[in-house]
Scaffold this active site. Structure first.
Site, short mmCIF file in Angstrom:
data_model
loop_
_atom_site.label_atom_id
_atom_site.label_comp_id
_atom_site.label_asym_id
_atom_site.label_seq_id
_atom_site.Cartn_x
_atom_site.Cartn_y
_atom_site.Cartn_z
N GLN A 64 0.79 -0.99 -0.30
CA GLN A 64 -0.06 0.24 0.01
C GLN A 64 1.10 1.02 -0.08
O GLN A 64 1.10 2.02 -1.05
CB GLN A 64 -0.92 -0.20 0.98
CG GLN A 64 -2.56 0.41 1.42
CD GLN A 64 -2.84 0.51 2.14
OE1 GLN A 64 -3.47 -0.37 2.80
NE2 GLN A 64 -4.16 1.50 2.13
N ASP A 65 1.51 1.68 1.43
CA ASP A 65 2.04 2.02 1.35
C ASP A 65 3.88 2.37 2.27
O ASP A 65 2.99 1.51 2.62
CB ASP A 65 1.70 4.08 1.97
CG ASP A 65 1.43 4.09 3.28
OD1 ASP A 65 0.87 2.94 3.59
OD2 ASP A 65 0.38 5.63 3.28
#
Length: 225
Positions: A64-65
């Site tokens: 995701q991040d």
């Protein structure tokens, strides 16, 4: 930009870097790195593309991040720099790896050895503010990383996409499943690992696909440092 990327990625993405959204993203990042604590280090943002060339990609593991704690992020999904405590999701990945293939759990959390063998460790957002998960969501990174997924999906040589959790699985619609393989389960996070991640055997399944295609399998076992 060109010096940060393998030539094969530059050739695939150079038009993307000229688009207005990317120019805006660059300006935002200049401000953020000047005024805030941002991870990873600016030289490490494109490490996924640096370590794994477009031509060499065999497997994609979508994250995701980046991790948003000090010293963790190194520009590769789920991976942390050597010497940094393994985050909970990564610990669960190593537990599943041990159950699946029998690899011993390494004394560090760096997945660079996977990246060097053709495992693209790609986050969908490539930067984050310290202590603020998803703080750079919706700023333009998703357009670039969607394009990375698209150029891999357009490739004739098959790619295995490992999609853990709902966020990664939202990218399924971009993948041409007539050519490529998808391995999916719940996320390795402690909140969901027992609901389908443990026992999903993604590593042996990926290698089975590779061998079926006549490709060398990935050596998933990570050596201690």
């Amino acid at each position: 930009m060109k010096q940060l990327l393998q030539d094969s990625w530059w050739n695939q993405l150079k038009e993307e870097f000229e688009k207005p959204y990317y120019q805006e993203l660059r300006e935002m990042l200049k401000r953020e790195y000047a005024e805030q604590t941002i991870y990873p280090d600016s030289r490490d943002i494109f490490n996924a593309l640096h370590y794994t060339s477009y031509d060499d990609v065999k497997v994609v593991i979508l994250g995701q991040d980046p991790y948003h704690g000090p010293g963790q992020a190194q520009g590769l999904s789920f991976s942390v720099k050597p010497g940094v405590k393994q985050p909970p999701s990564l610990k669960n990945i190593f537990l599943e790896l041990q159950q699946d293939i029998g690899c011993s759990i390494p004394n560090h959390g760096s997945l660079v050895s996977w990246a060097k063998q053709g495992v693209l460790l790609l986050n969908t957002v490539l930067t984050v503010r310290r202590g603020q998960a998803n703080s750079h969501k919706g700023k333009g990174w998703e357009r670039l990383t969607d394009r990375i997924i698209d150029v891999l999906s357009e490739r004739e040589r098959p790619v295995i996409f490992i999609l853990w959790g709902r966020h990664a699985q939202m990218k399924k619609e971009r993948i041409d499943t007539s050519k490529h393989f998808i391995i999916e389960s719940t996320h390795p996070s402690p909140f969901s690992a027992r609901n389908g991640f443990f026992g999903s055997r993604p590593f042996s399944r990926a290698n089975a696909y590779l061998e079926k295609m006549g490709e060398a399998p990935i050596d998933w076992c990570i050596k201690d440092l």
